[in-house]
Motif scaffolding. Sequence first.
Motif, PDB file in Angstrom:
ATOM      1  N   GLY A  82       0.828  -1.212   0.000  1.00 43.88           N
ATOM      2  CA  GLY A  82       0.000   0.000   0.000  1.00 43.88           C
ATOM      3  C   GLY A  82       0.857   1.255   0.000  1.00 43.88           C
ATOM      4  O   GLY A  82       0.413   2.312   0.435  1.00 43.88           O
ATOM      5  N   GLU A  83       2.110   1.129  -0.466  1.00 45.07           N
ATOM      6  CA  GLU A  83       3.023   2.280  -0.476  1.00 45.07           C
ATOM      7  C   GLU A  83       3.935   2.200  -1.699  1.00 45.07           C
ATOM      8  O   GLU A  83       4.242   1.116  -2.171  1.00 45.07           O
ATOM      9  N   ASN A  84       4.388   3.356  -2.143  1.00 42.64           N
ATOM     10  CA  ASN A  84       5.473   3.423  -3.133  1.00 42.64           C
ATOM     11  C   ASN A  84       6.805   3.456  -2.388  1.00 42.64           C
ATOM     12  O   ASN A  84       6.859   3.770  -1.207  1.00 42.64           O
ATOM     13  N   LEU A  85       7.873   3.099  -3.105  1.00 39.76           N
ATOM     14  CA  LEU A  85       9.188   2.950  -2.452  1.00 39.76           C
ATOM     15  C   LEU A  85      10.243   3.818  -3.129  1.00 39.76           C
ATOM     16  O   LEU A  85      10.233   3.994  -4.358  1.00 39.76           O
ATOM     17  N   PHE A  86      11.138   4.355  -2.310  1.00 45.01           N
ATOM     18  CA  PHE A  86      12.280   5.143  -2.788  1.00 45.01           C
ATOM     19  C   PHE A  86      13.553   4.600  -2.156  1.00 45.01           C
ATOM     20  O   PHE A  86      13.535   4.156  -0.996  1.00 45.01           O
ATOM     21  N   ILE A  87      14.659   4.663  -2.894  1.00 43.63           N
ATOM     22  CA  ILE A  87      15.952   4.394  -2.276  1.00 43.63           C
ATOM     23  C   ILE A  87      16.853   5.612  -2.489  1.00 43.63           C
ATOM     24  O   ILE A  87      16.651   6.394  -3.434  1.00 43.63           O
ATOM     25  N   VAL A  88      17.831   5.761  -1.603  1.00 39.86           N
ATOM     26  CA  VAL A  88      18.826   6.832  -1.735  1.00 39.86           C
ATOM     27  C   VAL A  88      20.190   6.165  -1.834  1.00 39.86           C
ATOM     28  O   VAL A  88      20.500   5.264  -1.045  1.00 39.86           O
ATOM     29  N   ARG A  89      20.970   6.576  -2.848  1.00 36.18           N
ATOM     30  CA  ARG A  89      22.330   6.048  -2.979  1.00 36.18           C
ATOM     31  C   ARG A  89      23.233   7.169  -3.459  1.00 36.18           C
ATOM     32  O   ARG A  89      22.904   7.834  -4.443  1.00 36.18           O
ATOM     33  N   HIS A  90      24.317   7.380  -2.754  1.00 40.23           N
ATOM     34  CA  HIS A  90      25.285   8.443  -3.076  1.00 40.23           C
ATOM     35  C   HIS A  90      24.565   9.788  -3.255  1.00 40.23           C
ATOM     36  O   HIS A  90      24.841  10.539  -4.188  1.00 40.23           O
ATOM     37  N   GLY A  91      23.592  10.062  -2.429  1.00 34.96           N
ATOM     38  CA  GLY A  91      22.920  11.358  -2.433  1.00 34.96           C
ATOM     39  C   GLY A  91      21.832  11.531  -3.483  1.00 34.96           C
ATOM     40  O   GLY A  91      21.178  12.572  -3.536  1.00 34.96           O
ATOM     41  N   VAL A  92      21.643  10.523  -4.342  1.00 34.08           N
ATOM     42  CA  VAL A  92      20.602  10.603  -5.379  1.00 34.08           C
ATOM     43  C   VAL A  92      19.409   9.733  -4.944  1.00 34.08           C
ATOM     44  O   VAL A  92      19.590   8.659  -4.371  1.00 34.08           O
ATOM     45  N   ILE A  93      18.213  10.233  -5.241  1.00 33.39           N
ATOM     46  CA  ILE A  93      16.984   9.507  -4.873  1.00 33.39           C
ATOM     47  C   ILE A  93      16.483   8.746  -6.102  1.00 33.39           C
ATOM     48  O   ILE A  93      16.355   9.333  -7.185  1.00 33.39           O
ATOM     49  N   TYR A  94      16.210   7.470  -5.934  1.00 38.77           N
ATOM     50  CA  TYR A  94      15.704   6.641  -7.036  1.00 38.77           C
ATOM     51  C   TYR A  94      14.350   6.047  -6.658  1.00 38.77           C
ATOM     52  O   TYR A  94      14.129   5.689  -5.496  1.00 38.77           O
ATOM     53  N   THR A  95      13.492   5.915  -7.643  1.00 43.12           N
ATOM     54  CA  THR A  95      12.200   5.247  -7.404  1.00 43.12           C
ATOM     55  C   THR A  95      11.765   4.555  -8.689  1.00 43.12           C
ATOM     56  O   THR A  95      12.078   5.037  -9.789  1.00 43.12           O
ATOM     57  N   PRO A  96      11.078   3.411  -8.572  1.00 48.84           N
ATOM     58  CA  PRO A  96      10.593   2.766  -9.803  1.00 48.84           C
ATOM     59  C   PRO A  96       9.648   3.702 -10.548  1.00 48.84           C
ATOM     60  O   PRO A  96       8.870   4.430  -9.925  1.00 48.84           O
ATOM     61  N   GLY A  97       9.716   3.716 -11.862  1.00 46.48           N
ATOM     62  CA  GLY A  97       8.788   4.503 -12.668  1.00 46.48           C
ATOM     63  C   GLY A  97       7.381   3.949 -12.517  1.00 46.48           C
ATOM     64  O   GLY A  97       7.192   2.845 -12.001  1.00 46.48           O
ATOM     65  N   THR A  98       6.404   4.717 -12.989  1.00 46.85           N
ATOM     66  CA  THR A  98       5.018   4.272 -12.754  1.00 46.85           C
ATOM     67  C   THR A  98       4.503   3.360 -13.866  1.00 46.85           C
ATOM     68  O   THR A  98       3.303   3.219 -14.038  1.00 46.85           O
ATOM     69  N   TRP A  99       5.433   2.705 -14.602  1.00 46.77           N
ATOM     70  CA  TRP A  99       4.950   1.829 -15.676  1.00 46.77           C
ATOM     71  C   TRP A  99       4.133   0.655 -15.140  1.00 46.77           C
ATOM     72  O   TRP A  99       3.249   0.175 -15.807  1.00 46.77           O
ATOM     73  N   ALA A 100       4.412   0.185 -13.931  1.00 46.00           N
ATOM     74  CA  ALA A 100       3.633  -0.962 -13.442  1.00 46.00           C
ATOM     75  C   ALA A 100       3.249  -0.826 -11.975  1.00 46.00           C
ATOM     76  O   ALA A 100       3.016  -1.819 -11.307  1.00 46.00           O
ATOM     77  N   VAL A 101       3.209   0.396 -11.486  1.00 46.81           N
ATOM     78  CA  VAL A 101       2.797   0.584 -10.089  1.00 46.81           C
ATOM     79  C   VAL A 101       1.732   1.673 -10.023  1.00 46.81           C
ATOM     80  O   VAL A 101       1.506   2.400 -10.995  1.00 46.81           O
ATOM     81  N   LEU A 102       1.111   1.764  -8.875  1.00 41.99           N
ATOM     82  CA  LEU A 102       0.130   2.825  -8.698  1.00 41.99           C
ATOM     83  C   LEU A 102       0.826   4.187  -8.758  1.00 41.99           C
ATOM     84  O   LEU A 102       1.918   4.351  -8.214  1.00 41.99           O
ATOM     85  N   GLU A 103       0.181   5.135  -9.439  1.00 43.76           N
ATOM     86  CA  GLU A 103       0.719   6.500  -9.472  1.00 43.76           C
ATOM     87  C   GLU A 103       0.387   7.168  -8.142  1.00 43.76           C
ATOM     88  O   GLU A 103      -0.611   7.868  -8.023  1.00 43.76           O
TER      89      GLU A 103
END
Length: 306
Positions: free
Chosen positions: A195-216
């Motif tokens: 019931g949530e979207n996910l983000f990761i942080v690596r070397h100061g940059v924020i990444y998240t899966p695109g909305t091609w297959a997840v809830l916007e």
Amino acid sequence: MAESRYIWLDGQLVEYEKATVHFLNTALHYGLGVFEGIRCYSTQRGPAIFRLKEHMTRLVNSAKILGFRSLPFTAEQLGEACKDVVRANGFQACYIRPLIFHESDKRDLNLDSGVARVGIAAWSWGAYLGDEAEEKGVRMNVSSYTRHHPNVMMTKAKVTGNYANSVLAKTESVRLGFDEAVMLDPQGYVAECTGENLFIVRHGVIYTPGTWAVLEGITRDSLITLARDLGYQVVETQISRDHLYIADEIFVCGTAAEVVPVTEIDFRVIGNGKAGPITRALAKVFRAVVQGEHPRSAEWLSYVNE
Ligand code: PMP
């Protein structure tokens, strides 16, 4: 959980006990409903609904994706009805649950055999992943269940039936002793949580899966905007399971959960095992926005009593 006294059903406020549907309702049997989850926050200017317009647009779009050809109310009317529900129940802060559901006496699997009905409820709901989640973080596992393929279930729509997949994963996680599940898409890349979207942080940059297959996710969109406002780089990309393990920070977000750090996945400690600095910064700015204390508040809050 403080329940409401009134629920809005098919255009009218009815008493909680009277807001019922029949046992043979087709939405109940086949998962033919689309819903929203919206939060209303207490502010100095009274209760304020966060991103009401965007939630109503997604609700109507979900109905369109499922296949309803016509709805008895417009997005604008449903937005006003959400405000009516908050006002009628006297809530300062609450969670609002609109649901468009199918009803048909034919009981077949054809959406066109029936009609769309609409209800809106509200209740007082605390932190979805626990009172300590925002401060201490949560522990997750990568689920044994795969998230939907976008041509099997429609991932942009909040269809009630889609949530059987979330329930399988969530129940498994909790029974295993975790707080929540990370779900991979059919290609094996990180999709979202139950019931949530996910983000990761690596070397100061924020990444998240695109909305091609997840809830916007609307919280996702808000955090991307706020992160960029703060000068962070946000990249929508494919994320693999092992990317999770070596992230400096991970956080998840959603209307119910809000912004929650993830401190462990599959028994691997994330970063230093505490909420990271970027996660904390975003949680703080998000809190300011929803409380009406940020320049973005004017754009994103609908004040119920004004
Ligand atoms: N993914 C799923 C599967 C969800 O159910 C939710 C909750 N609506 C989210 C992501 C987050 O979306 P939002 O921020 O709009 O609540």
